[in-house]
Each structure stands twice: as structure tokens, then as C-alpha cells.
Design an enzyme around this catalytic site. Structure first.
Site, PDB file in Angstrom:
ATOM      1  N   ASP A  40       1.715  -8.808 -15.662  1.00  9.61           N
ATOM      2  CA  ASP A  40       1.231  -8.256 -14.404  1.00  9.61           C
ATOM      3  C   ASP A  40       0.542  -9.402 -13.674  1.00  9.61           C
ATOM      4  O   ASP A  40       0.136 -10.393 -14.279  1.00  9.61           O
ATOM      5  CB  ASP A  40       0.293  -7.059 -14.625  1.00  9.61           C
ATOM      6  CG  ASP A  40       0.178  -6.207 -13.353  1.00  9.61           C
ATOM      7  OD1 ASP A  40       0.576  -6.695 -12.261  1.00  9.61           O
ATOM      8  OD2 ASP A  40      -0.307  -5.075 -13.425  1.00  9.61           O
ATOM      9  N   TRP A  41       0.377  -9.255 -12.375  1.00 13.24           N
ATOM     10  CA  TRP A  41      -0.084 -10.368 -11.545  1.00 13.24           C
ATOM     11  C   TRP A  41      -1.528 -10.758 -11.921  1.00 13.24           C
ATOM     12  O   TRP A  41      -2.476 -10.054 -11.599  1.00 13.24           O
ATOM     13  CB  TRP A  41       0.052  -9.995 -10.076  1.00 13.24           C
ATOM     14  CG  TRP A  41       1.378 -10.382  -9.475  1.00 13.24           C
ATOM     15  CD1 TRP A  41       1.557 -11.102  -8.326  1.00 13.24           C
ATOM     16  CD2 TRP A  41       2.698 -10.126  -9.977  1.00 13.24           C
ATOM     17  NE1 TRP A  41       2.906 -11.308  -8.093  1.00 13.24           N
ATOM     18  CE2 TRP A  41       3.634 -10.730  -9.089  1.00 13.24           C
ATOM     19  CE3 TRP A  41       3.208  -9.481 -11.108  1.00 13.24           C
ATOM     20  CZ2 TRP A  41       5.014 -10.677  -9.285  1.00 13.24           C
ATOM     21  CZ3 TRP A  41       4.584  -9.433 -11.309  1.00 13.24           C
ATOM     22  CH2 TRP A  41       5.453 -10.030 -10.407  1.00 13.24           C
TER      23      TRP A  41
END
Ligand code: BGC
Length: 743
Positions: free
Chosen positions: A264-265
Site C-alpha cells: 500500500d502507498w
């Protein structure tokens, strides 16, 4: 002349043959995938390998230019293709060709209880992604609905592992049939947004395997997902983007996942863990503390120079790296290197039609006393529409799933269009909620400013409601912070902005108040008994208003069913009753421990066990017609471990409108050495019937439907003994049961 032509042909054939011989194996689409991967891998330098396992911009990673691999582009997800942002900023790139079709939120898709709708959703989204040159869409999301406060429930598929498993697979297949990868998120245990990056989930193996993992497993094993996104939170004190147990042991070894694990970012935190524990493609890392004013911050990602240097220094061999590169190459061949892509379309008529069909099938009629719905325009003179959500755009906001749309049909406009000159439609605001409407520099452009007091708005609404034949109230939540929005959770189970007071006041002066709830979550409805009709309207995307109007005026007969339990109060959910949400911060560490004390008893598994009467049960949803179910029959009384068993039931549409009902099959293990839920959904079928039509429906299950995850032996187990199958139209509307024995 003839001779010359023959020579020409011969030369051409020779050239073609030499070209085929010269073409490297990795470019030859007739060769098996693994052979192409190995060939490409053998040609890559160390630097080229490192370059393809981390981002080079907010949403892209590098290809291998020297070998002809283009850059790889991804984008959110999951309800439409997110508008382009700048290379290295969240703000809008300002393109003029990135206004998409917004499809209904995934809670609505799950509420259709129709796998065909999920396939249509995935395929349509894939075509939009192709037009926008995206190789991977960041979705779908399948985190389980554990608490109605979770700000991101609207992006997920509800509380039940079987329902979400059944809906996620065709979504993934539909999307990937376009050569666009799904990226199933957020793996795993990301069941609330509050403290999402610090929360360390403590959960039993049983609940992990029975409740929280099945939808991910189905996405991988049934859907064939090519990528999966690690979640922000921790499990067993390890961040999930590089979590040994979840990624290596379960996903890659246990489920034979051959695709790519994407962080995930900003979800990656350590080179060593990322190297060893199965992260393949790093995105969104904040580089503070990593960069020393270097020109390209992406070089400082955990899987960039730090990894390269460690390999050069002999800390790691290239074994782990080659595994990651193989996976990324596989993803390239499946997407960006594919030559047989279908064409891409943006905002096509077919996509709007798909969005509308899914929306219409997912809307849930929760309550309909005195058949107030559908609204009969032959007997209606004056309609009063109340509420901010009748006029508020919902596609912008909510975090990463925010979209820039070509159009979003608002409920008020659609009601007016549908009514035409047949009746008078008047609108009043009723309450003021969120007058914003901005995400990453994109604004709805709406001006929702209102300066009158709350009381003045109520007084106005009440006065008009007295004269109206029917009042349609569009309320619920929205995409603002602390509502249905990423990054944090709701703080309260009640409806926000004083809506209860408005609804109560309206119901005192008008007997025909219809409450349309726009939300991705359940909320308290203390006025339920005084309001005859309640419709769950989700976030429906581009066609929101038209779909809602079609149901309100009876052009469409509602057939959606709740994908989660709608509690009366927060304590109707195990996590809240047991004080197991939110987590508890550790004394001297930035870690929040959240113990899932309710174990496997999530949603209806909890309300069944505790004999709690929810406001609306899992699987509930009414229709404008009536159905009669016959008695369920099993094809066997006894089965062996490897057998399947079928249940047959007759269903008849006994009303005067065509409509659809969802036949639901729940299984109970009557005696087990471990506690089991009273019943669990293990099959369902949506059946469309004309008035008077009847049909026999058969649902077949296998041994997996009888099994539980036995943490004493770390495996699925079905214990011999008596079972019961219950057939019904909701988890609280069981019409007949039949027993059988597993030998
Ligand atoms: C979200 C992901 C999303 C990513 C990229 C993260 O904050 O959790 O769901 O795909 O951002 O926008």
C-alpha cells in the site's frame, strides 16, 4: 514477371523466418509464460532488476526500456479509474480525458448478490482502464465488515466470507479479461481506518482463516488475481506489506500465488523485511529520512538503492530479487506486454448501462409499511424532497476511491425528471452536512453553502411536509472526514448533522415519509417505527439518481440484500460489545494493539449467538412482489467426506410484478468439538421470476461448506455428525430446514 514475383515471395518468406528465429523467446507470445519470464530474466542487469520492483512516480513503475518493456501504470480503484495526478504529487494533473464512469461502491455490488453483476462490473471497469492506459487497477477491496464505524466499509463487500468470496472472483476475472490486473486489497486484517498504520491486530488463527482470509483466497484461487496489495496495519508485530506469515507462508506457499505483492502507498518500512518477507513492488513510500537531498527520491525506496547496495555488499544473494523480478515480469506479460488487448472505452453507453443495472440491483428496500413504495403517480399531487444528499455529489471525496466523473445524476434531478408534469416536486434542504466536496485538488464545483439555522431548516421542511402527499428524505452519511472516508473512522453510530430531529419532525406531520439512506455503512435509526419506508441507496456512482428514482417509482422492483448486519446500536456488534475496538496504544511504542476478541463471531454470527435482534438482518431486503418458498429437500440423508449434497427448493412469485428473490442456504454444524456459529451462509442463488412463475432451484455444496478451521491441527476440518441446512430469504427469515449426516 512471374519469376520475379516468385523470387520476391521467397525473399519475404526468408525474411519472416529469420525474424522469427531472431525474435527472442521472451517476445514470442506462442512460448509458455514461464519460459518467457526466464528468458527475460536472464537478459536483465542487476540495476534493471532493481528498477522494476519499486515506483518511479506516484502511480507508475519502470519497465525495461532496453528490452522493450514499457513503463507499468496503475491507478485506483475500485469504483472507477481515478483521475490522473501529477508525476510526484497527489494533486490533479489536469487532464481533460480522464473523466470516467463511476460504478456503484462495492457494498452495493455485494448487495446485488449476483456474481454476473460482478463480472460485468470488472469487465466494464477494465475497458475504462484500457482507454486510460492503466495496466493495473487498485481494487477490489474485500476487508470484512467488523465494525460499522470503519470509514472504508463502502469500498468492501460486507461481513460474510462466503458472499464476498463469491462476488470478488468474477470481478477479478472480468477486469483481467481485459488484460488489466486487479490488485486485491488490503491484505489483510485492515478492518478499521483509525490508526491504520500503527494497529497490530491480534486475532485467533480460526477467525483469521474462517472470516478474514477467504475472500482474498477466492480472489487468488478462483479469480486468478495477478496482484494483491499489502495492508498498512501489522499482524504478529510485523507490517503487512512485508509480513512473513501472511505473504510467504499463507499467500505464496499456502495458496500458490504466483503474482505480485504490491505495498500500500507508504506501507513499506524496512528493506530487510521487504526483501525476505515477500514484498515484490514498492509504492508510495514517503522518503523523509531516506533521502539526503538526492535528485530522485524513488532511488531511496527500501527496494531501490538500499537493496542494491546490500546485494553488492554481499548481504543478500540474488535469489529473493529474482523471485520478485519473475513475479513482476509475469505481471508485465499478463498486462503491459499483451498484444491481444480488447479496445478501451471511456464513458460508453454500455458502461453507464452497466453502472445503472448494478445500482438498481443493489438498492435494498429495508422497510415498506403500508406499501408506501413504489410511489404511485396517479395518486400523488405533491412530492416534497428533503435532505442534503438529494443534491450532493458523492463521487468526489472519501480518499483514494474519489473519482472525476463525466456525469453524476443527482437524486433530486432524477426524481424531477421521472415525475415530469404528473406531480409537483419541491425541494428543501432540511439539514446542513458537509458543504465541502474536494479531493486532491478536484472540486465538485457545487456550492452547498447555507446560512439559516438548523431550526429554521426544520421549520421550513415541516411546513412543506404538511401539504405534501409524500416526503422523500435523502440523508445518511457522505464522503467527508469521519464519515465514509479513508484515513479515519466514524466517531458515532448515529446519523450526523441532526438528521434524526428532522426525520422525527417530518414523520409527525406526514404519514408517508420515505427515508433514503446514502451510505456505505449502517447507522442508528431511532425513528424507524414512525417512518413507513426505508431504502438503502449506497453510493451509486454516475447513475445514482436515475437508479434511485427507478426504484422509488416502481420502474425497477428492488432485489438487493444487505451484505452486513444492520445493528440497532453499536453494541450489537461483537467488536463493540466486547470493547475490542479501537485498539490500545502501547506505553512507549507507536503501536496500537487491537485484539479481535469476538473471534469468529462477526456480524450475524454474533447476533445469532447472542440472540440480538438487529435493526435489519444480514441478507434482508424486500421486494414489491411476494414470493413463496416450498419446503427444502436434500438429495441424500447421509454423505461421505468426498461427496457433495444438493438442496432443492421451489420458489414462486405470488405477486403481480416481475421480481427477483435471493434464496439463501445456511449450514449449521449441530455438534462440534469447537464452538461454531449457529449457522453460516454457504450458498445462494438470485432468481428472477415473472408474476405467477415458479421454479425449482438447486444449490449444491461440498465438504468445504461443512468445514471449520481447526487451530489444533492448523487445517480445515469437517467433523462427522449431524448438520442442518436452512433455506430462507434472509438470515432472519428461514422458511424451512433439513438435517443430514456427514459420515
Ligand atoms: C490506499 C489504497 C490506495 C493507495 C493509492 C492508499 O492510501 O490505502 O487503497 O490504492 O493509497 O492511492
Amino acid at each position: 514477371m512471374k519469376k520475379r514475383m516468385l523470387i520476391g515471395f521467397a525473399l519475404l518468406a526468408f525474411a519472416m523466418q529469420t525474424k522469427a528465429q531472431m525474435q527472442p523467446i521472451y517476445l514470442d507470445e506462442t512460448k509458455p509464460l514461464e519460459q518467457r519470464v526466464e528468458d527475460a530474466l536472464s537478459r536483465m542487469t542487476l540495476r534493471e532488476k532493481i528498477a522494476i520492483i519499486h515506483a518511479q512516480s506516484k502511480f507508475s513503475s519502470a519497465g525495461v526500456k532496453r528490452l522493450g518493456f514499457p513503463d507499468f501504470w496503475t491507478d485506483d480503484g475500485p469504483h472507477g479509474v481515478r483521475p490522473d495526478v501529477l508525476w510526484d504529487e497527489w494533486n490533479q494533473a489536469g487532464q481533460s480525458n480522464d473523466s470516467c464512469t463511476a460504478f456503484p461502491a462495492l457494498t452495493c455490488l455485494a448487495a446485488t448478490w449476483n456474481p454476473a453483476m460482478a463480472r460485468l462490473y470488472g469487465r466494464s471497469l477494465g475497458e475504462e482502464a484500457l482507454y486510460r492506459h492503466k495496466n493495473m487497477i487498485l481494487g477490489p477491496g474485500v476487508n470484512i465488515y467488523r465494525t460499522p464505524l470503519n470509514g472504508r466499509n463502502f469500498e468492501y463487500m460486507g461481513e460474510d466470507p462466503y458472499l464476498s468470496s463469491t462476488i470478488v472472483a468474477p470481478y477479478v476475472q472480468g477486469l483481467q479479461s481485459c488484460g488489466v490486473s486487479a490488485c486485491v486489497k488490503h491484505y489483510a486484517l485492515n478492518n478499521n481506518e483509525k490508526d491504520r498504520s500503527e494497529t497490530n491486530v491480534i486475532v485467533s488463527d480460526r477467525a483469521l482463516h474462517e472470516i478474514y482470509l477467504p475472500a482474498f483466497r477466492s480472489a487468488v484461487q478462483n479469480g486468478g488475481a495477478w496482484a494483491i496489495m499489502g495492508a498498512y496495519n501489522l499482524y504478529k508485530n510485523q507490517h503487512n506489506c512485508h509480513n512473513q506469515y501472511l505473504l510467504q507462508d499463507i499467500l505464496k506457499k499456502g495458496w500458490n500465488f504466483d503474482g505480485v505483492v504490491v505495498s500500500d502507498w507508504g506501507g513499506a518500512h524496512s528493506t530487510d523485511e521487504a526483501v525476505r518477507n515477500g514484498l515484490d513492488l514498492e509504492f508510495g513510500t514517503g522518503t523523509d529520512g531516506l533521502t539526503k537531498n538526492t535528485s530522485n527520491a524513488y532511488d531511496n525506496y527500501f527496494l531501490a538503492y538500499p537493496y542494491l547496495q546490500a546485494i553488492s555488499a554481499g548481504k543478500y544473494s540474488q535469489d529473493e530479487l529474482n523471485d520478485k523480478v519473475r513475479r513482476v515480469l509475469r505481471l508485465f506479460f499478463r498486462t503491459s506486454m499483451r498484444r491481444d488487448h480488447p479496445y478501451g472505452f471511456l464513458c460508453s453507453d454500455a458502461h453507464y448501462k452497466a453502472a445503472r443495472e448494478i445500482a438498481e440491483e443493489g438498492i435494498v428496500l429495508l422497510q415498506n409499511k403500508n406499501n408506501v413504495l413504489p410511489i404511485d403517480l396517479n395518486r400523488t399531487r405533491k412530492i416534497l424532497v428533503v435532505g442534503e444528499n438529494a443534491v450532493k455529489m458523492m463521487t468526489v471525496g472519501g480518499g483514494s476511491s474519489s473519482l472525476k466523473v463525466q456525469h453524476e445524476i443527482l437524486p433530486l434531478d432524477a426524481v424531477k425528471a421521472r415525475v415530469g408534469t404528473k406531480a409537483e416536486v419541491e425541494y428543501v434542504r432540511g439539514y446542513v452536512g458537509d458543504t465541502g466536496g474536494m479531493q486532491d485538488g478536484l472540486s465538485t464545483g457545487q456550492n452547498l453553502k447555507e446560512t439559516r439555522s438548523a431550526q429554521a431548516l426544520i421549520d421550513e421542511a415541516v411546513q412543506k411536509a404538511r401539504e405534501a402527499d409524500v416526503v422523500i428524505f435523502f440523508g445518511g452519511l457522505n464522503k467527508a472526514n469521519h464519515q465514509d472516508s479513508e484515513g479515519d473512522d466514524r466517531t458515532d453510530y448515529g446519523l450526523p448533522y441532526g438528521q434524526d430531529a428532522v426525520v422525527k419532525a417530518l414523520s409527525q406531520v406526514n404519514k408517508k415519509v420515505i427515508f433514503v439512506c446514502i451510505s456505505g455503512n449502517a447507522a442508528a435509526m431511532p425513528w424507524k417505527e414512525n417512518v413507513p419506508a426505508i431504502l438503502q441507496g449506497w453510493y451509486l456512482g454516475s447513475e445514482a439518481g436515475s437508479a434511485l428514482a427507478a426504484v422509488l417509482f416502481g420502474d425497477v422492483n428492488p432485489s438487493g440484500k444487505l451484505p452486513f448486519t444492520w445493528g440497532q446500536k453499536l453494541d450489537d456488534y461483537g467488536a463493540h460489545k466486547l470493547g475490542a475496538y479501537p485498539g490500545v496504544k502501547r506505553a512507549n511504542e507507536n503501536i496500537v494493539d487491537e485484539e479481535y476478541k469476538e473471534g469468529i463471531f462477526v456480524g450475524y454470527r454474533w447476533t445469532d449467538k447472542e440472540k440480538v435482534q438487529p435493526l435489519f438482518a444480514f441478507g434482508h431486503g424486500l421486494s414489491y412482489t411476494t414470493f413463496k418458498l416450498g419446503k427444502v429437500q436434500a438429495d441424500k440423508k447421509e454423505i461421505n467426506k468426498e461427496d457433495s449434497i444438493s438442496f432443492k427448493v421451489n420458489i414462486q412469485n405470488t405477486g403481480s410484478r416481475a421480481g427477483a428473490e435471493v434464496i439463501q442456504l445456511y449450514i449449521s454444524d449441530l455438534k462440534c468439538s469447537l464452538p461454531r456459529p449457529l449457522k453460516e451462509l454457504k450458498g445462494f442463488r438470485k432468481v428472477f421470476l415473472q408474476p405467477g412463475e415458479s421454479r425449482d432451484v438447486t444449490i449444491t455444496i461440498g465438504r468445504d461448506a461443512l468445514s471449520f478451521y481447526d487451530d489444533r491441527i492448523s487445517a480445515w476440518n469437517a467433523e462427522p455428525g449431524e448438520f442442518e441446512a436452512s433455506i430462507g430469504t434472509a438470515s432472519d427469515a428461514i422458511s424451512s430446514k433439513v438435517k443430514f449426516t456427514l459420515k
